[in-house]
Design an enzyme around this catalytic site. Sequence first.
Site, PDB file in Angstrom:
ATOM      1  N   HIS A  42       6.669  -6.853  -4.348  1.00  0.00           N
ATOM      2  CA  HIS A  42       5.269  -6.568  -4.679  1.00  0.00           C
ATOM      3  C   HIS A  42       4.460  -6.571  -3.394  1.00  0.00           C
ATOM      4  CE1 HIS A  42       4.673  -5.863  -8.867  1.00  0.00           C
ATOM      5  NE2 HIS A  42       5.473  -6.854  -9.195  1.00  0.00           N
ATOM      6  N   ASP A  47       1.216  -7.172  -8.641  1.00  0.00           N
ATOM      7  CA  ASP A  47       1.447  -8.374  -9.464  1.00  0.00           C
ATOM      8  C   ASP A  47       0.134  -9.146  -9.625  1.00  0.00           C
ATOM      9  OD1 ASP A  47       1.516  -8.935  -6.741  1.00  0.00           O
ATOM     10  OD2 ASP A  47       3.081 -10.464  -6.896  1.00  0.00           O
ATOM     11  N   HIS A 186      14.985  15.322   9.137  1.00  0.00           N
ATOM     12  CA  HIS A 186      16.437  15.129   9.000  1.00  0.00           C
ATOM     13  C   HIS A 186      17.197  16.351   9.473  1.00  0.00           C
ATOM     14  CE1 HIS A 186      15.385  11.729   6.345  1.00  0.00           C
ATOM     15  NE2 HIS A 186      16.470  11.236   6.896  1.00  0.00           N
ATOM     16  N   TYR A 242      -1.803  13.416  -6.308  1.00  0.00           N
ATOM     17  CA  TYR A 242      -2.938  12.882  -7.055  1.00  0.00           C
ATOM     18  C   TYR A 242      -4.236  13.594  -6.672  1.00  0.00           C
ATOM     19  CZ  TYR A 242       0.178   8.957  -8.133  1.00  0.00           C
ATOM     20  OH  TYR A 242       1.214   8.177  -8.567  1.00  0.00           O
ATOM     21  N   GLU A 315      -4.631 -16.110  -2.740  1.00  0.00           N
ATOM     22  CA  GLU A 315      -4.661 -16.236  -4.201  1.00  0.00           C
ATOM     23  C   GLU A 315      -5.997 -16.740  -4.736  1.00  0.00           C
ATOM     24  OE1 GLU A 315      -1.066 -18.128  -5.772  1.00  0.00           O
ATOM     25  OE2 GLU A 315      -0.146 -17.433  -3.908  1.00  0.00           O
TER      26      GLU A 315
END
Length: 350
Positions: A42, A47, A186, A242, A315
């Site tokens: 994460h 999360d 590549h 997007y 947090e």
Amino acid sequence: MVGILGGEAPGRVVLLRADMDALPIKELTGLEFASRTDGVMHACGHDGHVAMLLAAARILASHRKELRGTVKFVFQPAEEAGEAGGGAKPMIEAGVMEEPKVDYVFGLHIFTNYPSRTFALREGPLMAASGIFRIHVVGRGGHGSAPHQTIDPVFISSQVITALQGIRSRMLDPLEPSVVSVCSVHSGTRNNIIPDDATLEGTMRAVSEVTRKRAASLIPRIAHSVCRTYGAECEVEMKDAYPITANDPLTTRSVSALLKSIPGTRTAEVPPLLTAEDFSFFLRRAPGTYYFLGTRNGKKGCIYPNHSARFRIDEDVLKYGSASLALLAFDFTGQRRRARQSNVIPQENR
Ligand SMILES: [Zn+2]
Ligand SMILES: [Zn+2]
């Protein structure tokens, strides 16, 4: 995954979205709760988004008697998978914006670019529209000592990469944010073999639809013309990922005022970013706001950027994020009139 909370009285329908996917990164944080799945981490704080939305649901449920309207809690997969179309679009196609019909949408992202407890947002376009390109250069291989007998796809690819940088620097408005990046090259197997072909992959982004379309048309033109010059064949694949993440100005003005009322936090207006987000698909269907919550805290070692193998969040900001989501849901479900999408966003950016 969608949770629905209906209030005691009728009102508006507010959708709160948390993306919940991880990234293919081997975690190096050393935290006791580090990922136990090797090579998956994460590293973008999703999360934390799930935790904040769950706590917001708990707050709102405990105030259900005072709540007017309905809140939809949307836990969305695959935000990071832009090349595969992302997770927002299929949820919308499956009807997440209907029954009951959503009036406002809000999304929140943890971001180490800003100090802890800072809400960062802007009215109008916030993040870029993104596109993916893949250029396959087909030459003719041979011995490294005799390039004149070959059509060298490695050399030609290097010319394509250089020429593509002219799009941003010479062919687009320098005052318009945009980027063209070749991120993967590549070709070849060893030091003395000129290979037959080479593949380049990259991303292009802009915060105006006009600029994005112009860049998207220039990439194949330049790639084909450079390849032709050196006698190589060229195949170009372009794919939109997007759209622009455009915050509704009227809604965002109210959101900004509400965020300012949360004690212990700051609110900052930010310039547009060249990251991209599939929350943009929600914002195309209803007015709303996407905003950031800063989590940079040097004292706690929360200094690594999103997508770093050492990314960790402060947090202590989670409770402010939860409070903000609950506050927005509470306020906007009780709004009398639906804010019209204002005209500040140019039509082409919708
Ligand atoms: Zn991310
Ligand atoms: Zn993210």
